[in-house]
Design a protein around this motif. Structure first.
Motif, PDB file in Angstrom:
ATOM      1  N   PRO A 191       0.769  -1.170  -0.153  1.00 18.99           N
ATOM      2  CA  PRO A 191      -0.099   0.089  -0.110  1.00 18.99           C
ATOM      3  C   PRO A 191       0.801   1.287  -0.149  1.00 18.99           C
ATOM      4  O   PRO A 191       0.321   2.237  -0.456  1.00 18.99           O
ATOM      5  CB  PRO A 191      -0.710   0.020   1.239  1.00 18.99           C
ATOM      6  N   ASN A 192       2.042   1.114   0.314  1.00 19.29           N
ATOM      7  CA  ASN A 192       3.068   2.318   0.360  1.00 19.29           C
ATOM      8  C   ASN A 192       3.875   2.496  -0.784  1.00 19.29           C
ATOM      9  O   ASN A 192       4.536   3.416  -1.133  1.00 19.29           O
ATOM     10  CB  ASN A 192       3.950   2.265   1.521  1.00 19.29           C
ATOM     11  N   CYS A 193       3.528   1.620  -1.822  1.00 21.27           N
ATOM     12  CA  CYS A 193       4.406   1.731  -2.994  1.00 21.27           C
ATOM     13  C   CYS A 193       3.801   2.484  -4.152  1.00 21.27           C
ATOM     14  O   CYS A 193       2.497   2.487  -4.534  1.00 21.27           O
ATOM     15  CB  CYS A 193       4.586   0.227  -3.675  1.00 21.27           C
ATOM     16  N   LEU A 194       4.664   3.342  -4.708  1.00 21.58           N
ATOM     17  CA  LEU A 194       4.315   4.309  -5.668  1.00 21.58           C
ATOM     18  C   LEU A 194       3.618   3.579  -6.891  1.00 21.58           C
ATOM     19  O   LEU A 194       2.704   3.780  -7.382  1.00 21.58           O
ATOM     20  CB  LEU A 194       5.152   5.222  -6.184  1.00 21.58           C
ATOM     21  N   PHE A 195       4.364   2.467  -7.412  1.00 22.00           N
ATOM     22  CA  PHE A 195       3.869   2.062  -8.635  1.00 22.00           C
ATOM     23  C   PHE A 195       2.585   0.964  -8.254  1.00 22.00           C
ATOM     24  O   PHE A 195       1.766   0.773  -9.204  1.00 22.00           O
ATOM     25  CB  PHE A 195       4.849   1.183  -9.229  1.00 22.00           C
ATOM     26  N   CYS A 196       2.454   0.645  -7.107  1.00 20.64           N
ATOM     27  CA  CYS A 196       1.135  -0.250  -6.706  1.00 20.64           C
ATOM     28  C   CYS A 196      -0.050   0.777  -6.716  1.00 20.64           C
ATOM     29  O   CYS A 196      -1.128   0.431  -7.147  1.00 20.64           O
ATOM     30  CB  CYS A 196       1.462  -0.963  -5.302  1.00 20.64           C
ATOM     31  N   LYS A 197       0.088   1.790  -6.380  1.00 17.27           N
ATOM     32  CA  LYS A 197      -0.806   2.998  -6.298  1.00 17.27           C
ATOM     33  C   LYS A 197      -1.292   3.223  -7.832  1.00 17.27           C
ATOM     34  O   LYS A 197      -1.977   3.347  -8.024  1.00 17.27           O
ATOM     35  CB  LYS A 197      -0.350   4.225  -5.708  1.00 17.27           C
TER      36      LYS A 197
ATOM     37  N   GLY B 142      20.826   3.212  -9.487  1.00 23.51           N
ATOM     38  CA  GLY B 142      20.063   4.191  -9.622  1.00 23.51           C
ATOM     39  C   GLY B 142      18.549   3.812  -9.469  1.00 23.51           C
ATOM     40  O   GLY B 142      17.605   4.488  -9.829  1.00 23.51           O
ATOM     41  N   GLN B 143      18.111   2.506  -9.143  1.00 28.07           N
ATOM     42  CA  GLN B 143      16.930   2.089  -8.633  1.00 28.07           C
ATOM     43  C   GLN B 143      16.266   3.203  -7.724  1.00 28.07           C
ATOM     44  O   GLN B 143      16.859   3.391  -6.346  1.00 28.07           O
ATOM     45  CB  GLN B 143      16.761   0.814  -8.115  1.00 28.07           C
ATOM     46  N   ALA B 144      15.168   3.924  -8.152  1.00 31.62           N
ATOM     47  CA  ALA B 144      14.612   4.936  -6.982  1.00 31.62           C
ATOM     48  C   ALA B 144      13.299   4.324  -6.848  1.00 31.62           C
ATOM     49  O   ALA B 144      12.717   4.574  -5.466  1.00 31.62           O
ATOM     50  CB  ALA B 144      14.171   6.358  -7.850  1.00 31.62           C
ATOM     51  N   VAL B 145      12.559   3.515  -7.424  1.00 32.29           N
ATOM     52  CA  VAL B 145      11.222   2.856  -7.143  1.00 32.29           C
ATOM     53  C   VAL B 145      11.288   1.443  -7.058  1.00 32.29           C
ATOM     54  O   VAL B 145      11.680   0.688  -8.050  1.00 32.29           O
ATOM     55  CB  VAL B 145      10.031   3.160  -8.061  1.00 32.29           C
ATOM     56  N   PHE B 146      11.038   0.949  -5.676  1.00 30.29           N
ATOM     57  CA  PHE B 146      11.532  -0.389  -5.579  1.00 30.29           C
ATOM     58  C   PHE B 146      10.184  -1.204  -5.845  1.00 30.29           C
ATOM     59  O   PHE B 146       9.496  -1.966  -4.936  1.00 30.29           O
ATOM     60  CB  PHE B 146      11.899  -0.766  -4.241  1.00 30.29           C
ATOM     61  N   HIS B 147       9.901  -1.445  -7.032  1.00 30.90           N
ATOM     62  CA  HIS B 147       8.706  -2.226  -7.551  1.00 30.90           C
ATOM     63  C   HIS B 147       9.155  -2.347  -9.240  1.00 30.90           C
ATOM     64  O   HIS B 147       9.486  -1.362  -9.916  1.00 30.90           O
ATOM     65  CB  HIS B 147       7.317  -1.343  -7.379  1.00 30.90           C
ATOM     66  N   ILE B 148       9.529  -3.567  -9.397  1.00 25.20           N
ATOM     67  CA  ILE B 148      10.107  -3.913 -10.973  1.00 25.20           C
ATOM     68  C   ILE B 148       9.683  -3.105 -11.735  1.00 25.20           C
ATOM     69  O   ILE B 148       8.380  -2.895 -11.764  1.00 25.20           O
ATOM     70  CB  ILE B 148      10.237  -5.450 -11.286  1.00 25.20           C
ATOM     71  N   HIS B 149      10.504  -2.271 -12.740  1.00 24.92           N
ATOM     72  CA  HIS B 149       9.826  -1.912 -13.979  1.00 24.92           C
ATOM     73  C   HIS B 149      10.876  -1.911 -14.995  1.00 24.92           C
ATOM     74  O   HIS B 149      12.287  -1.657 -14.714  1.00 24.92           O
ATOM     75  CB  HIS B 149       9.480  -0.394 -13.656  1.00 24.92           C
TER      76      HIS B 149
END
Ligand code: 5GP
Ligand code: ZN
Length: 117
Positions: A5-11, A96-103
């Protein structure tokens, strides 16, 4: 399906944060990067929360492969395959990974240097 619920990409997957969506299916979504580093900069993101490549499980092989297939289809649909494109996964802090949801970054529309910075 794993979800943070705290993950930007999940949102973004949940449409709680808006994004310029390009594609969505049962496994992944694709949307425009908010801070594009090339004329075309698209992020392809699994719907399921997987923080990085090291967190991948055996059963997620097909899902990760799917990200590349979505990239291929978007590249073909937008003619990005003509000049070429770069696919990037920044994995971990030093990369340089900033968002820890694979992309998967799909970058196109200009020439890219090698080696990368
Ligand atoms: P990373 O550095 O983790 O590989 O890439 C994260 C990417 O997410 C960056 O290119 C950054 O511009 C993009 N980004 C960060 N926040 C948002 C956002 O709220 N919306 C969109 N569309 N992209 C974002
Ligand atoms: Zn997430």
């Amino acid at each position: 399906m794993k979800h943070d619920p705290n993950c930007l990409f999940c949102k973004i997957v949940d449409r709680k944060i808006p994004a310029k969506l390009i594609h969505n299916d049962e496994m992944a979504i694709a949307f425009e990067d908010i801070n594009p580093q090339a004329p075309s900069h698209i992020l392809i993101v699994p719907n399921e929360h997987i923080s990085d490549i090291q967190s991948m499980k055996e059963g997620e092989r097909e899902l990760i492969g799917h990200l590349f297939f979505v990239a291929r289809n978007i590249a073909a649909a937008r003619g990005l395959d003509k000049g070429g494109y770069r696919l990037v996964i920044n994995n971990g802090r030093d990369a340089g990974q900033a968002v820890f949801h694979i992309h998967l970054h799909l970058l196109s529309g200009r020439a890219f240097a090698w080696p990368p910075g």
